[in-house]
Scaffold this motif. Structure first.
Motif, mmCIF file in Angstrom:
data_model
loop_
_atom_site.group_PDB
_atom_site.id
_atom_site.type_symbol
_atom_site.label_atom_id
_atom_site.label_comp_id
_atom_site.label_asym_id
_atom_site.label_seq_id
_atom_site.Cartn_x
_atom_site.Cartn_y
_atom_site.Cartn_z
ATOM 1 N N GLN A 231 5.452 -9.382 30.820
ATOM 2 C CA GLN A 231 4.509 -8.873 31.815
ATOM 3 C C GLN A 231 4.139 -7.418 31.544
ATOM 4 O OE1 GLN A 231 6.765 -9.792 35.316
ATOM 5 N NE2 GLN A 231 5.917 -11.857 35.515
ATOM 6 N N SER A 232 5.074 -6.656 30.986
ATOM 7 C CA SER A 232 4.789 -5.250 30.695
ATOM 8 C C SER A 232 3.786 -5.094 29.558
ATOM 9 C CB SER A 232 6.084 -4.502 30.353
ATOM 10 O OG SER A 232 6.570 -4.843 29.058
ATOM 11 N N LEU A 233 3.592 -6.149 28.782
ATOM 12 C CA LEU A 233 2.636 -6.131 27.666
ATOM 13 C C LEU A 233 1.301 -6.778 28.015
ATOM 14 C CD1 LEU A 233 5.094 -7.143 24.821
ATOM 15 C CD2 LEU A 233 3.799 -5.001 24.885
ATOM 16 N N THR A 234 1.305 -7.651 29.007
ATOM 17 C CA THR A 234 0.108 -8.407 29.358
ATOM 18 C C THR A 234 -1.047 -7.474 29.732
ATOM 19 O OG1 THR A 234 1.456 -10.245 30.169
ATOM 20 C CG2 THR A 234 -0.836 -10.165 30.897
ATOM 21 N N GLY A 235 -2.189 -7.684 29.086
ATOM 22 C CA GLY A 235 -3.362 -6.864 29.346
ATOM 23 C C GLY A 235 -3.402 -5.575 28.559
ATOM 24 N N ARG A 236 -2.320 -5.275 27.851
ATOM 25 C CA ARG A 236 -2.251 -4.025 27.080
ATOM 26 C C ARG A 236 -2.331 -4.274 25.578
ATOM 27 N NH1 ARG A 236 2.769 -1.460 30.601
ATOM 28 N NH2 ARG A 236 1.542 -1.081 32.499
ATOM 29 N N VAL A 237 -2.155 -5.533 25.176
ATOM 30 C CA VAL A 237 -2.253 -5.890 23.765
ATOM 31 C C VAL A 237 -3.107 -7.144 23.633
ATOM 32 C CG1 VAL A 237 -0.004 -4.882 23.200
ATOM 33 C CG2 VAL A 237 -0.147 -7.300 23.816
ATOM 34 N N ARG A 238 -3.545 -7.432 22.427
ATOM 35 C CA ARG A 238 -4.422 -8.586 22.205
ATOM 36 C C ARG A 238 -3.650 -9.891 22.254
ATOM 37 N NH1 ARG A 238 -7.129 -10.258 16.514
ATOM 38 N NH2 ARG A 238 -4.909 -10.140 16.046
ATOM 39 N N ARG A 239 -2.588 -10.001 21.461
ATOM 40 C CA ARG A 239 -1.780 -11.222 21.382
ATOM 41 C C ARG A 239 -0.316 -10.854 21.535
ATOM 42 N NH1 ARG A 239 -3.060 -13.671 15.662
ATOM 43 N NH2 ARG A 239 -1.668 -15.352 16.358
ATOM 44 N N ILE A 240 0.427 -11.778 22.123
ATOM 45 C CA ILE A 240 1.879 -11.618 22.244
ATOM 46 C C ILE A 240 2.541 -12.823 21.605
ATOM 47 C CG2 ILE A 240 3.854 -11.339 23.768
ATOM 48 C CD1 ILE A 240 1.930 -10.294 25.911
ATOM 49 N N VAL A 241 3.388 -12.585 20.629
ATOM 50 C CA VAL A 241 4.191 -13.642 20.019
ATOM 51 C C VAL A 241 5.634 -13.439 20.466
ATOM 52 C CG1 VAL A 241 5.115 -14.591 17.872
ATOM 53 C CG2 VAL A 241 2.700 -13.951 18.015
ATOM 54 N N TYR A 242 6.217 -14.468 21.047
ATOM 55 C CA TYR A 242 7.620 -14.434 21.441
ATOM 56 C C TYR A 242 8.417 -15.311 20.489
ATOM 57 C CZ TYR A 242 11.971 -15.695 23.722
ATOM 58 O OH TYR A 242 13.305 -15.937 23.970
ATOM 59 N N VAL A 243 9.452 -14.750 19.888
ATOM 60 C CA VAL A 243 10.311 -15.488 18.961
ATOM 61 C C VAL A 243 11.633 -15.767 19.662
ATOM 62 C CG1 VAL A 243 11.391 -15.545 16.697
ATOM 63 C CG2 VAL A 243 9.232 -14.308 17.022
ATOM 64 N N ASP A 244 11.919 -17.040 19.854
ATOM 65 C CA ASP A 244 13.141 -17.436 20.556
ATOM 66 C C ASP A 244 14.213 -17.859 19.561
ATOM 67 O OD1 ASP A 244 14.276 -18.198 23.360
ATOM 68 O OD2 ASP A 244 14.793 -19.867 22.031
ATOM 69 N N SER A 245 15.409 -17.349 19.776
ATOM 70 C CA SER A 245 16.511 -17.609 18.848
ATOM 71 C C SER A 245 17.563 -18.505 19.497
ATOM 72 C CB SER A 245 17.141 -16.289 18.388
ATOM 73 O OG SER A 245 16.165 -15.475 17.770
ATOM 74 N N GLY A 246 17.172 -19.747 19.736
ATOM 75 C CA GLY A 246 18.120 -20.740 20.231
ATOM 76 C C GLY A 246 18.545 -20.561 21.665
ATOM 77 N N SER A 247 17.642 -20.148 22.545
ATOM 78 C CA SER A 247 17.999 -19.976 23.956
ATOM 79 C C SER A 247 18.385 -21.304 24.593
ATOM 80 C CB SER A 247 16.826 -19.376 24.731
ATOM 81 O OG SER A 247 16.586 -18.038 24.355
ATOM 82 N N SER A 248 19.368 -21.239 25.476
ATOM 83 C CA SER A 248 19.767 -22.421 26.240
ATOM 84 C C SER A 248 19.276 -22.325 27.681
ATOM 85 C CB SER A 248 21.295 -22.575 26.215
ATOM 86 O OG SER A 248 21.928 -21.408 26.726
#
Length: 319
Positions: free
Chosen positions: A25-42
């Motif tokens: 949410q802190s990035l939304t509207g402030r950057v063009r694209r957001i890529v989230y990389v998940d490392s095996g979250s449960s």
């Protein structure tokens, strides 16, 4: 530069829950694209990221995980259409209002700078003594510097030209990246501006110990690679950990079988504690700084034991 079209963001995380939502949410509207990389979250991290409009990359956990590998995967997912600038942050951080513009403006003004970082603060510095000390750790000098931490903005061309992060490093990947960027002629800059807030969430001594142990591992690996190069990368930190955390205690134990004068070796520690206390005016910082040298020495030993056995490094997690 203006608008959000010239900045993409890569966020990495694992089981961050509500912290991840706040980060995105802190990035939304402030950057063009957001890529989230998940490392095996449960937990529900992937669902949260998708709901907030982030592009999700799930790492194959059959291969050893490192933060460096996750960041590389995030950058790769941006593809050929990657923006000129990329903001990296960890999933337990939130970007401060105004940071994206501040970093972008500096990079537009000074073309020799390839990485810009700023002030990182703890969200809850008073929640534990460990959080408070980490908050103090983030208070580093501004201006041109040798390295950044996990939150920073970088020119995408510079990142690509040096091959990104070294995915084999389990810690210390940011300073190693910055070393190669500096060798390529780039400059690293720390602004006196709020960049991110971070949630260390360290409440137990065992967590603090593992974090320091991981630092020792990074010191040893960095010194093994570059310690005798002109940069003397982490050589001093590695030697300090070995001397205070291993050599002096071992000398004291061996000396007890030889002469009573060996007891003087053990007096070095209270003297060092008093020196650190006087320097910082914080007894807790002095004690834990001294104690951390034993954990760092363990991390140095971990690195060399793994290297001798030619084993694969495994992530040292503290939360």
């Amino acid at each position: 530069m203006s608008g959000v079209s010239d900045v993409d963001a890569v966020v990495i995380g694992r089981n961050e829950g509500a912290r991840l939502s706040a980060a995105l949410q802190s990035l939304t509207g402030r950057v063009r694209r957001i890529v989230y990389v998940d490392s095996g979250s449960s937990d529900d991290s992937v669902t949260r990221a998708e709901a907030l409009g982030a592009e999700v990359v799930k790492l194959d956990m059959a291969r050893p995980f490192t933060a460096a590998r996750a960041r590389n995967a995030g950058f790769a997912a941006l593809g050929a259409d990657v923006a000129p600038l990329v903001q990296f942050i960890d999933g337990d951080c939130q970007v401060a209002a105004g940071w994206i513009d501040n970093a972008r403006d500096l990079l537009a003004e000074k073309t020799s700078i390839v990485v810009v970082c700023g002030r990182r603060r703890e969200i809850a510095p008073d929640a534990s003594v460990y959080n408070r000390l980490i908050d103090l750790e983030w208070d580093t000098p501004v201006g041109e510097t040798r390295a950044c931490g996990g939150d920073f903005m970088i020119r995408s061309t510079a990142f690509a030209e040096v091959g990104g992060f070294d995915a084999s490093l389990i810690a210390g990947e940011e300073p190693e990246l910055c070393l190669r960027l500096r060798r390529a002629g780039g400059r690293i800059w720390r602004l006196d501006a709020e960049m991110t807030t971070h949630d260390a969430a360290i409440m137990r001594l065992s967590q603090w110990w593992r974090r320091a142990r991981r630092a020792g591992f990074a010191f040893a690996e960095g010194a093994a690679r570059y310690g005798f190069a002109p940069e003397r990368h982490w050589l001093k930190e590695c030697l300090r950990a070995v001397v205070w955390g291993a050599v002096l205690p071992l000398a004291g134990l061996i000396g007890l079988f030889c002469t009573a004068w060996a007891l003087l070796i053990w007096l070095i520690y209270p003297v060092q504690f008093l020196r650190l206390w006087r320097k910082s005016d914080d007894a807790r910082w002095a004690f834990l700084t001294l104690l951390s040298k034993f954990a760092e020495a363990q991390g140095v030993a971990d690195y060399w034991w793994r290297r001798i056995r030619r084993g694969e490094a495994r992530l040292i997690e503290y939360k």
